[in-house]
Design an enzyme around this catalytic site. Structure first.
Site, PDB file in Angstrom:
ATOM      1  N   TYR A 219      -2.141  -1.274  10.379  1.00 12.38           N
ATOM      2  CA  TYR A 219      -2.304  -1.631   8.972  1.00 12.38           C
ATOM      3  C   TYR A 219      -1.078  -1.213   8.160  1.00 12.38           C
ATOM      4  CZ  TYR A 219      -4.113  -1.287   4.166  1.00 12.38           C
ATOM      5  OH  TYR A 219      -4.288  -1.383   2.807  1.00 12.38           O
TER       6      TYR A 219
ATOM      7  N   SER B 226       0.836  -1.201   0.000  1.00 13.17           N
ATOM      8  CA  SER B 226       0.000   0.000   0.000  1.00 13.17           C
ATOM      9  C   SER B 226       0.865   1.244   0.000  1.00 13.17           C
ATOM     10  CB  SER B 226      -0.890  -0.001   1.253  1.00 13.17           C
ATOM     11  OG  SER B 226      -1.512   1.255   1.449  1.00 13.17           O
TER      12      SER B 226
END
Length: 283
Positions: free
Chosen positions: A188, A175
């Site tokens: 995350y 990401s």
């Protein structure tokens, strides 16, 4: 609000359901197939919706049989399977938690039983739970986020490797948060940073076997994870701050996975592609 991109909306469950989104994400491939994955077999985790769905359908259009691994979103998975079948390919639906090593072993076993081989593994399943204060992250949340986002990648790779050979590929989903951080998604973002290191390290280990390992680091993409994560106001503004002033669609990200999975990327391993709407990041 002037920068509203999508209607405000929320979902109360992770990782979210595409059937409940409006407007629906765009997942169908935007060009005809050219056989770049002809006769290949691929596993896509988190393949029921979002980026995973777009990748799975694109792989099918390019000639691959596809196994879809999903947590519980049966309706989404069935829609994806129908789209794969419409491309003339088989879809194997496998429901379970990638944070469970036994399940991951069973996934690969069923794929080998069904198709007789495995050529491409796409590790894509993920969850995220925003917290404004790191002290609010409970041991359970921390454990579950790492089990899904990182342990599952290890488990799937370990299960797949005995069946992967020269020319095979592993593509991991990291990401943009791995590179710029995310104050409300500390756990995350940490898993996504670990996936970058996992990709680079595993690529070096497998290079002599001719197995390529790469990753994709999407920016803000319109997927079920977004309304399942953020409040309605943030969902409405999602992607507005990017240079392209909008979120990306899953079918704008899927070609990065196809490129890394096929022979077009035969001289690329240990790398990360960045479909993120123009954000300049390091790495």
């Amino acid at each position: 609000m002037s920068d509203q991109i999508n209607p405000p909306q929320v979902q109360d469950h992770q990782p979210g359901r595409e059937t409940e989104m409006h407007p629906k994400p765009q997942y169908m491939p935007r060009y005809p197939g050219s056989g770049r994955l002809k006769d290949k077999v691929a596993i896509v985790t988190g393949g029921d919706s979002g980026i995973g769905r777009a990748v799975a359908v694109l792989f099918a259009r390019e000639g691959a049989e596809v196994a879809l691994v999903y947590l519980e979103e049966t309706e989404d998975a069935a829609i994806t399977a129908d789209a794969i079948k419409a491309e003339g390919k088989q879809a194997l639906l496998l429901r379970g938690d990638v944070g469970d090593k036994t399940f991951c072993d069973n996934v690969v076993g069923q794929v080998i039983e069904q198709f007789g081989k495995l050529d491409v593994l796409v590790n894509n399943a993920a969850e995220q739970h925003p917290k404004k204060d790191v002290e609010e992250i409970t041991p359970q949340q921390l454990r579950e986020t790492f089990e899904t986002n990182l342990f599952g990648y290890f488990y799937m790779a370990q299960a797949a490797l005995p069946y992967l050979g020269e020319g095979s590929a592993i593509v991991n989903t990291t990401s943009v948060t791995a590179y710029r951080g995310s104050p409300e998604l500390v756990d995350y973002a940490s898993t996504k940073g670990a996936i970058v290191a996992f990709t680079r390290s595993l690529s070096g280990q497998l290079a002599e076997k001719g197995i390529r390992v790469n990753a994709v680091a999407p920016g803000p993409i319109w997927t079920p994870l977004i309304p399942a994560t953020f409040d309605a106001e943030k969902v409405a503004e999602f992607g507005a701050s990017q240079p392209l002033k909008r979120p990306g669609q899953p079918n704008e990200v899927a070609p990065s996975y196809l490129f890394l999975a096929c022979e077009d990327a035969s001289y690329i391993t240990g790398q990360v592609l960045h479909p993120n709407g123009g954000e300049i990041i390091n790495g």
